[in-house]
Design a protein around this motif. Structure first.
Motif, PDB file in Angstrom:
ATOM      1  N   ASP A  10       0.751  -1.170   0.085  1.00 28.75           N
ATOM      2  CA  ASP A  10       0.110   0.045  -0.075  1.00 28.75           C
ATOM      3  C   ASP A  10       0.839   1.101   0.083  1.00 28.75           C
ATOM      4  O   ASP A  10       1.743   1.352   0.728  1.00 28.75           O
ATOM      5  N   VAL A  11       0.608   2.156  -0.860  1.00 30.07           N
ATOM      6  CA  VAL A  11       1.609   3.495  -1.177  1.00 30.07           C
ATOM      7  C   VAL A  11       1.568   4.208   0.277  1.00 30.07           C
ATOM      8  O   VAL A  11       2.430   4.680   0.378  1.00 30.07           O
ATOM      9  N   CYS A  12       0.544   4.219   1.224  1.00 31.65           N
ATOM     10  CA  CYS A  12       0.549   5.008   2.386  1.00 31.65           C
ATOM     11  C   CYS A  12       1.602   4.515   3.251  1.00 31.65           C
ATOM     12  O   CYS A  12       2.092   5.274   4.072  1.00 31.65           O
ATOM     13  N   TYR A  13       2.092   3.054   3.203  1.00 33.27           N
ATOM     14  CA  TYR A  13       3.233   2.869   3.940  1.00 33.27           C
ATOM     15  C   TYR A  13       4.580   3.473   3.506  1.00 33.27           C
ATOM     16  O   TYR A  13       5.410   3.313   4.389  1.00 33.27           O
ATOM     17  N   SER A  14       4.523   4.037   2.456  1.00 34.08           N
ATOM     18  CA  SER A  14       5.909   4.678   2.239  1.00 34.08           C
ATOM     19  C   SER A  14       6.153   5.827   2.995  1.00 34.08           C
ATOM     20  O   SER A  14       7.279   6.178   3.359  1.00 34.08           O
ATOM     21  N   GLY A  48      -5.450  11.897 -12.149  1.00 33.18           N
ATOM     22  CA  GLY A  48      -4.509  12.670 -11.298  1.00 33.18           C
ATOM     23  C   GLY A  48      -4.712  11.850  -9.876  1.00 33.18           C
ATOM     24  O   GLY A  48      -5.683  11.171  -9.556  1.00 33.18           O
ATOM     25  N   GLY A  49      -3.738  12.212  -8.935  1.00 38.73           N
ATOM     26  CA  GLY A  49      -3.682  11.747  -7.633  1.00 38.73           C
ATOM     27  C   GLY A  49      -3.094  10.095  -7.579  1.00 38.73           C
ATOM     28  O   GLY A  49      -2.617   9.787  -8.566  1.00 38.73           O
ATOM     29  N   PHE A  50      -2.932   9.729  -6.535  1.00 34.47           N
ATOM     30  CA  PHE A  50      -2.335   8.226  -6.430  1.00 34.47           C
ATOM     31  C   PHE A  50      -3.321   7.309  -5.465  1.00 34.47           C
ATOM     32  O   PHE A  50      -3.994   7.879  -4.664  1.00 34.47           O
ATOM     33  N   ALA A  51      -3.327   6.176  -5.768  1.00 31.70           N
ATOM     34  CA  ALA A  51      -4.025   4.939  -5.274  1.00 31.70           C
ATOM     35  C   ALA A  51      -3.252   4.266  -4.348  1.00 31.70           C
ATOM     36  O   ALA A  51      -2.278   4.572  -4.281  1.00 31.70           O
ATOM     37  N   ASP A  52      -4.054   3.588  -3.247  1.00 25.72           N
ATOM     38  CA  ASP A  52      -3.218   2.645  -2.529  1.00 25.72           C
ATOM     39  C   ASP A  52      -2.343   1.696  -3.309  1.00 25.72           C
ATOM     40  O   ASP A  52      -1.272   1.524  -2.628  1.00 25.72           O
ATOM     41  N   ARG A  53      -2.615   1.169  -4.240  1.00 23.52           N
ATOM     42  CA  ARG A  53      -1.797   0.171  -5.166  1.00 23.52           C
ATOM     43  C   ARG A  53      -2.203   0.565  -6.649  1.00 23.52           C
ATOM     44  O   ARG A  53      -3.192   1.064  -7.095  1.00 23.52           O
ATOM     45  N   PRO A  54      -1.297   0.021  -7.752  1.00 25.03           N
ATOM     46  CA  PRO A  54      -1.901   0.280  -9.153  1.00 25.03           C
ATOM     47  C   PRO A  54      -3.058  -0.346  -9.399  1.00 25.03           C
ATOM     48  O   PRO A  54      -3.409  -1.439  -9.142  1.00 25.03           O
ATOM     49  N   GLY A  55      -3.638   0.530 -10.225  1.00 29.50           N
ATOM     50  CA  GLY A  55      -5.191   0.171 -10.832  1.00 29.50           C
ATOM     51  C   GLY A  55      -6.215   0.487  -9.744  1.00 29.50           C
ATOM     52  O   GLY A  55      -7.431   0.237 -10.404  1.00 29.50           O
ATOM     53  N   VAL A  57      -8.442   3.003  -7.340  1.00 30.22           N
ATOM     54  CA  VAL A  57      -8.981   4.551  -7.455  1.00 30.22           C
ATOM     55  C   VAL A  57      -8.367   5.298  -6.623  1.00 30.22           C
ATOM     56  O   VAL A  57      -7.956   5.011  -5.418  1.00 30.22           O
ATOM     57  N   ALA A  58      -7.885   6.616  -7.353  1.00 33.19           N
ATOM     58  CA  ALA A  58      -6.894   7.496  -6.378  1.00 33.19           C
ATOM     59  C   ALA A  58      -7.767   8.080  -5.383  1.00 33.19           C
ATOM     60  O   ALA A  58      -8.958   8.368  -5.701  1.00 33.19           O
ATOM     61  N   ASP A  59      -7.129   8.582  -4.168  1.00 34.55           N
ATOM     62  CA  ASP A  59      -7.777   9.406  -2.945  1.00 34.55           C
ATOM     63  C   ASP A  59      -6.888  10.341  -2.578  1.00 34.55           C
ATOM     64  O   ASP A  59      -5.684  10.321  -2.711  1.00 34.55           O
ATOM     65  N   VAL A  60      -7.463  11.236  -1.811  1.00 33.80           N
ATOM     66  CA  VAL A  60      -6.570  12.207  -1.215  1.00 33.80           C
ATOM     67  C   VAL A  60      -5.618  11.664   0.059  1.00 33.80           C
ATOM     68  O   VAL A  60      -4.610  12.137  -0.194  1.00 33.80           O
ATOM     69  N   TYR A  61      -6.162  10.778   0.579  1.00 37.07           N
ATOM     70  CA  TYR A  61      -5.077  10.132   1.677  1.00 37.07           C
ATOM     71  C   TYR A  61      -4.058   9.637   0.952  1.00 37.07           C
ATOM     72  O   TYR A  61      -2.617   9.890   1.339  1.00 37.07           O
ATOM     73  N   HIS A  62      -4.130   8.786   0.126  1.00 36.76           N
ATOM     74  CA  HIS A  62      -3.076   8.288  -0.435  1.00 36.76           C
ATOM     75  C   HIS A  62      -1.953   9.083  -1.407  1.00 36.76           C
ATOM     76  O   HIS A  62      -1.120   8.817  -1.634  1.00 36.76           O
TER      77      HIS A  62
END
Length: 112
Positions: A10-14, A48-55, A57-62
């Protein structure tokens, strides 16, 4: 990166992992190029934006945590981020707050 066994990356763990490693001066423990590549694969090129993982839906948090992760990895278009405050170091200097550097030591820096 994942936060616990059997959880998907999950991208948030970065943010969570890199901020912790920055505070203790151990950013070099991770493969920064591989992590940056994963973060960038999570970007939604169309909307635009980033999702938790590839593919997904992007959200503000991630998006916020993906950008923070890229800033820790010294992405050339992003300002350095402070691991304790999750604000840019420039903002902290303007506010005259201590900045935690890559070495994990808080330093009082003058304002701009």
């Amino acid at each position: 990166l994942n936060g616990r066994p059997e959880k998907l990356p999950d991208v948030c763990y970065s943010w969570w992992v890199l901020s912790s490693l920055a505070i203790i001066g151990r950013l070099h423990w991770l493969d920064g190029a591989a992590l940056a590549a994963f973060i960038l694969r999570c970007q939604d090129a169309d909307d635009g934006g980033f999702a938790d993982r590839p593919g997904d839906v992007a959200d503000v948090y991630h998006t916020f945590f993906a950008l923070c992760g890229l800033a820790f990895l010294k992405h050339p278009t992003l300002e350095r981020i402070d691991p304790a405050y999750a604000l840019s170091e420039r903002v902290l200097r303007r506010m005259r707050l201590p900045v935690v550097g890559d070495g994990g030591v808080a330093e009082q820096r003058g304002g701009d």
